[in-house]
Design a protein around this motif. Sequence first.
Motif, short mmCIF file in Angstrom:
data_model
loop_
_atom_site.label_atom_id
_atom_site.label_comp_id
_atom_site.label_asym_id
_atom_site.label_seq_id
_atom_site.Cartn_x
_atom_site.Cartn_y
_atom_site.Cartn_z
N HIS A 194 0.83 -1.24 -0.04
CA HIS A 194 0.11 0.03 -0.05
C HIS A 194 0.92 1.23 0.05
CE1 HIS A 194 -2.85 2.97 1.71
NE2 HIS A 194 -3.72 2.07 0.91
N GLU A 195 0.41 2.13 -0.45
CA GLU A 195 1.25 3.48 -0.74
C GLU A 195 1.76 3.98 0.61
OE1 GLU A 195 -2.80 6.34 -0.64
OE2 GLU A 195 -1.48 6.26 -2.72
N ASP A 200 7.70 1.00 -0.62
CA ASP A 200 7.66 1.47 -1.68
C ASP A 200 8.61 2.37 -2.49
OD1 ASP A 200 5.46 -0.21 -2.26
OD2 ASP A 200 3.80 1.07 -2.01
N VAL A 216 1.34 -1.37 -11.42
CA VAL A 216 0.67 -2.02 -10.18
C VAL A 216 -0.70 -2.22 -10.62
CG1 VAL A 216 0.14 -1.34 -7.89
CG2 VAL A 216 2.56 -0.54 -8.67
N GLN A 219 -2.82 -2.63 -4.70
CA GLN A 219 -2.17 -2.13 -3.46
C GLN A 219 -2.61 -2.66 -2.41
OE1 GLN A 219 -2.05 2.29 -3.64
NE2 GLN A 219 0.14 1.91 -4.41
#
Length: 291
Positions: A194-195, A200, A216, A219
């Motif tokens: 996930h962001e 990341d 992507v 996520q």
Amino acid sequence: MKLSQLRILVAVAEHGSFSEAALDLDMSQSAVSHAIAMLETDLGVVLFSRGRHGASPTPVGDRIIGHARQMLKLQDDIVKDANLARSLSGGKVRMAAFRSVSTHILPEVIAQFCDRFPEIDVEIIEHLDDLSIEDDIRKGRADLGFIERPVSEEFETWELMRDEYVALFPPTFKREGSRLDWNELSAYPLIMSHESNKFDPHIYEHCAASGVTLHVAYQIRSDSTIVSMVARGLGATVIPRLAAEPIPPDVKVYSLPVPLFRVIKVAVLSNALQVPAVFAFLDLLKSTTVV
């Protein structure tokens, strides 16, 4: 009312005599008598009946002596806990870490530590990000932490290990040779953290430096969910090896065309006054080779 008065009170009750209590406490009899008289004045009750045969507690004195014994025991417990914390016959080590460290590194180290110091308690606080770990150390909720990003000068750090980023592909992925090509990675739908996940930025910056754009498709917050989705053929991923463990045997694992590593470090507050138990744990970490 002072604890010293309560200690004299209990001594008189146990010996049944002001003079015997004075001998036991290495005090004069007049000092013992004065302390009991002052305590009786402060409380407004008579604690002992005095006579030729010594001193015997009054009914209210009996009850107050019971409370005094409890208070003195609490005082002794406070001193004992403080002494344990200063020695290696007790105390506690509190550490903050992210999941892959607490799952794959710490159990073996803690097992060795507990074999050497079985009376020292160990506590692990798990977090998803370095900022929470730093906050725990800064606010005294943890004695040490395991982090990977740079920290301010208020922390002292040293490298524990390097964890390689690997590309995971589904069991159905076919390729010639053992080395992965950037084109194969950029063409595949990816399942990434996930962001908000700390991994990341490292991955995207590394790939961008090689002129690679990642596509992507999903996520996901959980490392184990990402690995499970790859195993089910929903896509590939790039992830630190420790975060991916245990990797299913049929999932294809490749090093990146240009290798990338995250550096896992141990962090403590600079110039912090640590108890011996923490120093002993840090010494063990420094002498441990993590692979």
